[in-house]
Design a protein around this motif. Structure first.
Motif, PDB file in Angstrom:
ATOM      1  N   VAL A   1      44.023  45.585  26.370  1.00  0.00           N
ATOM      2  CA  VAL A   1      45.178  46.110  27.098  1.00  0.00           C
ATOM      3  C   VAL A   1      44.738  46.777  28.398  1.00  0.00           C
ATOM      4  O   VAL A   1      45.336  46.544  29.462  1.00  0.00           O
ATOM      5  CB  VAL A   1      45.967  47.098  26.216  1.00  0.00           C
ATOM      6  CG1 VAL A   1      47.043  47.810  27.036  1.00  0.00           C
ATOM      7  CG2 VAL A   1      46.594  46.377  25.028  1.00  0.00           C
ATOM      8  N   GLU A   2      43.697  47.576  28.335  1.00  0.00           N
ATOM      9  CA  GLU A   2      43.220  48.286  29.527  1.00  0.00           C
ATOM     10  C   GLU A   2      42.726  47.304  30.593  1.00  0.00           C
ATOM     11  O   GLU A   2      43.066  47.426  31.772  1.00  0.00           O
ATOM     12  CB  GLU A   2      42.083  49.239  29.142  1.00  0.00           C
ATOM     13  CG  GLU A   2      41.499  49.979  30.342  1.00  0.00           C
ATOM     14  CD  GLU A   2      40.241  50.765  29.985  1.00  0.00           C
ATOM     15  OE1 GLU A   2      39.798  51.568  30.827  1.00  0.00           O
ATOM     16  OE2 GLU A   2      39.690  50.567  28.878  1.00  0.00           O
ATOM     17  N   THR A   3      41.932  46.316  30.179  1.00  0.00           N
ATOM     18  CA  THR A   3      41.349  45.381  31.134  1.00  0.00           C
ATOM     19  C   THR A   3      42.416  44.502  31.778  1.00  0.00           C
ATOM     20  O   THR A   3      42.403  44.289  32.996  1.00  0.00           O
ATOM     21  CB  THR A   3      40.300  44.496  30.433  1.00  0.00           C
ATOM     22  OG1 THR A   3      39.309  45.333  29.828  1.00  0.00           O
ATOM     23  CG2 THR A   3      39.621  43.567  31.427  1.00  0.00           C
ATOM     24  N   LEU A   4      43.336  43.979  30.981  1.00  0.00           N
ATOM     25  CA  LEU A   4      44.402  43.147  31.539  1.00  0.00           C
ATOM     26  C   LEU A   4      45.295  43.948  32.486  1.00  0.00           C
ATOM     27  O   LEU A   4      45.759  43.418  33.502  1.00  0.00           O
ATOM     28  CB  LEU A   4      45.247  42.547  30.418  1.00  0.00           C
ATOM     29  CG  LEU A   4      44.567  41.506  29.526  1.00  0.00           C
ATOM     30  CD1 LEU A   4      45.536  41.017  28.461  1.00  0.00           C
ATOM     31  CD2 LEU A   4      44.045  40.339  30.342  1.00  0.00           C
ATOM     32  N   THR A   5      45.515  45.222  32.178  1.00  0.00           N
ATOM     33  CA  THR A   5      46.332  46.080  33.047  1.00  0.00           C
ATOM     34  C   THR A   5      45.648  46.277  34.393  1.00  0.00           C
ATOM     35  O   THR A   5      46.306  46.251  35.447  1.00  0.00           O
ATOM     36  CB  THR A   5      46.582  47.440  32.375  1.00  0.00           C
ATOM     37  OG1 THR A   5      47.253  47.230  31.125  1.00  0.00           O
ATOM     38  CG2 THR A   5      47.424  48.336  33.261  1.00  0.00           C
ATOM     39  N   HIS A   6      44.328  46.443  34.387  1.00  0.00           N
ATOM     40  CA  HIS A   6      43.586  46.562  35.651  1.00  0.00           C
ATOM     41  C   HIS A   6      43.587  45.229  36.406  1.00  0.00           C
ATOM     42  O   HIS A   6      43.762  45.199  37.630  1.00  0.00           O
ATOM     43  CB  HIS A   6      42.141  46.999  35.389  1.00  0.00           C
ATOM     44  CG  HIS A   6      42.001  48.448  35.081  1.00  0.00           C
ATOM     45  ND1 HIS A   6      42.350  49.444  35.973  1.00  0.00           N
ATOM     46  CD2 HIS A   6      41.532  49.089  33.973  1.00  0.00           C
ATOM     47  CE1 HIS A   6      42.117  50.634  35.433  1.00  0.00           C
ATOM     48  NE2 HIS A   6      41.626  50.444  34.216  1.00  0.00           N
ATOM     49  N   PHE A   7      43.411  44.133  35.668  1.00  0.00           N
ATOM     50  CA  PHE A   7      43.292  42.834  36.320  1.00  0.00           C
ATOM     51  C   PHE A   7      44.604  42.380  36.946  1.00  0.00           C
ATOM     52  O   PHE A   7      44.609  41.747  38.008  1.00  0.00           O
ATOM     53  CB  PHE A   7      42.818  41.779  35.317  1.00  0.00           C
ATOM     54  CG  PHE A   7      42.760  40.400  35.903  1.00  0.00           C
ATOM     55  CD1 PHE A   7      41.748  40.044  36.784  1.00  0.00           C
ATOM     56  CD2 PHE A   7      43.727  39.444  35.591  1.00  0.00           C
ATOM     57  CE1 PHE A   7      41.696  38.768  37.340  1.00  0.00           C
ATOM     58  CE2 PHE A   7      43.677  38.175  36.138  1.00  0.00           C
ATOM     59  CZ  PHE A   7      42.657  37.839  37.013  1.00  0.00           C
TER      60      PHE A   7
ATOM     61  N   SER B   1      36.871  44.705  40.165  1.00  0.00           N
ATOM     62  CA  SER B   1      35.647  45.501  40.028  1.00  0.00           C
ATOM     63  C   SER B   1      34.682  44.832  39.062  1.00  0.00           C
ATOM     64  O   SER B   1      35.076  44.024  38.213  1.00  0.00           O
ATOM     65  CB  SER B   1      35.981  46.909  39.521  1.00  0.00           C
ATOM     66  OG  SER B   1      36.396  46.863  38.162  1.00  0.00           O
ATOM     67  N   MET B   2      33.408  45.166  39.185  1.00  0.00           N
ATOM     68  CA  MET B   2      32.394  44.586  38.306  1.00  0.00           C
ATOM     69  C   MET B   2      32.667  44.939  36.844  1.00  0.00           C
ATOM     70  O   MET B   2      32.460  44.113  35.950  1.00  0.00           O
ATOM     71  CB  MET B   2      31.009  45.078  38.722  1.00  0.00           C
ATOM     72  CG  MET B   2      29.866  44.446  37.923  1.00  0.00           C
ATOM     73  SD  MET B   2      29.854  42.622  38.004  1.00  0.00           S
ATOM     74  CE  MET B   2      29.460  42.377  39.727  1.00  0.00           C
ATOM     75  N   ARG B   3      33.140  46.142  36.590  1.00  0.00           N
ATOM     76  CA  ARG B   3      33.414  46.546  35.210  1.00  0.00           C
ATOM     77  C   ARG B   3      34.533  45.704  34.605  1.00  0.00           C
ATOM     78  O   ARG B   3      34.420  45.227  33.464  1.00  0.00           O
ATOM     79  CB  ARG B   3      33.805  48.035  35.154  1.00  0.00           C
ATOM     80  CG  ARG B   3      34.035  48.540  33.716  1.00  0.00           C
ATOM     81  CD  ARG B   3      34.377  50.019  33.705  1.00  0.00           C
ATOM     82  NE  ARG B   3      35.677  50.283  34.280  1.00  0.00           N
ATOM     83  CZ  ARG B   3      36.835  50.173  33.624  1.00  0.00           C
ATOM     84  NH1 ARG B   3      36.855  49.749  32.361  1.00  0.00           N
ATOM     85  NH2 ARG B   3      37.971  50.462  34.212  1.00  0.00           N
ATOM     86  N   VAL B   4      35.605  45.485  35.370  1.00  0.00           N
ATOM     87  CA  VAL B   4      36.708  44.669  34.874  1.00  0.00           C
ATOM     88  C   VAL B   4      36.243  43.230  34.674  1.00  0.00           C
ATOM     89  O   VAL B   4      36.586  42.581  33.674  1.00  0.00           O
ATOM     90  CB  VAL B   4      37.909  44.721  35.844  1.00  0.00           C
ATOM     91  CG1 VAL B   4      38.971  43.679  35.456  1.00  0.00           C
ATOM     92  CG2 VAL B   4      38.529  46.114  35.846  1.00  0.00           C
ATOM     93  N   PHE B   5      35.432  42.732  35.599  1.00  0.00           N
ATOM     94  CA  PHE B   5      34.916  41.374  35.486  1.00  0.00           C
ATOM     95  C   PHE B   5      34.095  41.205  34.206  1.00  0.00           C
ATOM     96  O   PHE B   5      34.266  40.223  33.474  1.00  0.00           O
ATOM     97  CB  PHE B   5      34.056  41.044  36.707  1.00  0.00           C
ATOM     98  CG  PHE B   5      33.427  39.673  36.657  1.00  0.00           C
ATOM     99  CD1 PHE B   5      34.159  38.539  36.935  1.00  0.00           C
ATOM    100  CD2 PHE B   5      32.086  39.530  36.316  1.00  0.00           C
ATOM    101  CE1 PHE B   5      33.586  37.275  36.872  1.00  0.00           C
ATOM    102  CE2 PHE B   5      31.500  38.276  36.247  1.00  0.00           C
ATOM    103  CZ  PHE B   5      32.253  37.149  36.536  1.00  0.00           C
ATOM    104  N   GLU B   6      33.205  42.148  33.928  1.00  0.00           N
ATOM    105  CA  GLU B   6      32.372  42.067  32.718  1.00  0.00           C
ATOM    106  C   GLU B   6      33.210  42.194  31.456  1.00  0.00           C
ATOM    107  O   GLU B   6      32.937  41.521  30.446  1.00  0.00           O
ATOM    108  CB  GLU B   6      31.292  43.146  32.751  1.00  0.00           C
ATOM    109  CG  GLU B   6      30.227  42.937  33.816  1.00  0.00           C
ATOM    110  CD  GLU B   6      29.473  41.623  33.637  1.00  0.00           C
ATOM    111  OE1 GLU B   6      29.248  41.222  32.473  1.00  0.00           O
ATOM    112  OE2 GLU B   6      29.124  40.995  34.647  1.00  0.00           O
TER     113      GLU B   6
END
Length: 342
Positions: free
Chosen positions: A155-161, A52-57
């Motif tokens: 932690v949140e971003t890496l978990t989504h990625f 997602s764009m949010r995770v990418f940013e």
């Protein structure tokens, strides 16, 4: 002793680096005349469509502003058997209050304790590398206050990625299994392997490196990095699989690639500069008025062909010197072949 070490999460880190720097990567490889693998490009494209764009940013923020990729890569290298989700759990276990200290311990790794030791180490890393790989000391001071908040975002971003990465992970592993066989075969001749990929000396010595762990990466296809122990007795070599295409085993191919380099004005200038006196990466960037990323790619290619040798001075300063003996030998062979044909 040279041995292959499989780092399960190394490509997870390079997947993020490649994803957030995809446009810059394509420009830089074009400048230096190498081709990215279409197979790898396809995997990165697929990855980009599933994130997602949010995770990418958020990934750009974590990797470009705070340079957390270095910390995560070191955790992965120190825990080679851990998969990406397990690496995230190790990051999570640090906790928000311990996040800053973990960054200092895992990535900065100052030689002396205290703020002066941290500052000296950061200055050294910035000076010795062709691209910025760590926060400046002033940035780090701000990061210290922001660390708990950044911890939660990390932690949140890496978990989504990781969910997106797992969609390509099986194919990344298949490429690894295919390509590592070539390197393992090359490692059987340790002297030849060292001559091909170990472009580093300590005050003129290389024999002190008794143990070399080779950590091959698929998604970091043109990477050639060294992580050296404090006593200079062992080292981890981070080696992109495509470096095998640049560092040829055949002398005839090396001759062709060397002459091709000599025909490139920038590479020729770099070779000439380093023949007069040892040159650091910053000197190259300043004198040639080129970006650090461009200089980094040129240096990687010249090291791969053994036209440059990396010297570690005083245990920490990195300088490049021209391998005059190699050039002399190649030209002598070339002239000898011409004379033999007459």
């Amino acid at each position: 002793m040279v041995r292959n070490i499989r780092v399960k999460s190394l490509d997870f880190v390079f997947a993020i680096q490649r994803l957030v720097g995809i446009h810059e990567f394509r420009k830089e490889v074009k400048k230096v005349g190498v081709e990215p693998s279409k197979e790898i490009e396809g995997l990165i494209e697929e990855l980009s469509t599933s994130v997602s764009m949010r995770v990418f940013e958020d990934l750009k923020l974590l990797f470009r502003k705070y340079y957390l990729d270095g910390m995560i890569a070191n955790i992965a290298i120190n825990n080679p058997d851990k998969n990406p989700r397990e690496i995230i759990q190790l990051v999570k276990a640090v906790g928000p209050e311990g996040f800053y200290d973990a960054y200092i311990k895992e990535y900065v790794r100052p030689r002396e304790t205290g703020e002066q030791g941290i500052k000296a180490r950061i200055d050294e890393l910035i000076e010795n590398n062709t691209s910025q790989i760590i926060m400046t000391y002033s940035q780090l001071k701000k990061f210290k206050n922001e660390a708990p908040e950044i911890y939660y975002k990390c932690v949140e971003t890496l978990t989504h990625f990781v969910a997106s990465y797992e969609k390509i992970e099986t194919r990344v592993n298949a490429i690894y299994d295919r390509e590592i066989a070539n390197f393992e075969e090359a490692m059987k001749d340790e002297t030849k392997f060292r001559n091909s990929y170990l472009m580093i000396q300590f005050e003129g010595e290389t024999h002190s490196l008794s143990d070399i762990d080779v950590c091959m990466t698929v998604l970091g296809e043109y990477v050639l990095m060294y992580k050296i122990s404090e006593d200079h007795m062992s080292m981890k070599m981070i080696l992109g699989f495509a470096m095998r295409n640049i560092t040829s085993e055949k002398e005839e191919t090396i001759e062709q690639e060397v002459f091709k380099c000599l025909g490139d004005p920038t590479k020729l200038l770099m070779i000439q500069m380093a023949s007069k006196e040892p040159v650091c990466a910053k000197d190259y960037a300043d004198r040639l008025k080129l970006s650090k990323a461009t200089i980094s790619h040129h240096i990687g290619l010249l090291l791969g062909l053994r036209l440059l040798t990396l010297h570690i001075q005083n245990g920490k300063k990195m300088y490049y010197s021209t391998n005059v003996e190699l050039l002399r030998r190649l030209f002598d062979n070339f002239i000898g072949d011409l004379e033999a044909n007459n």
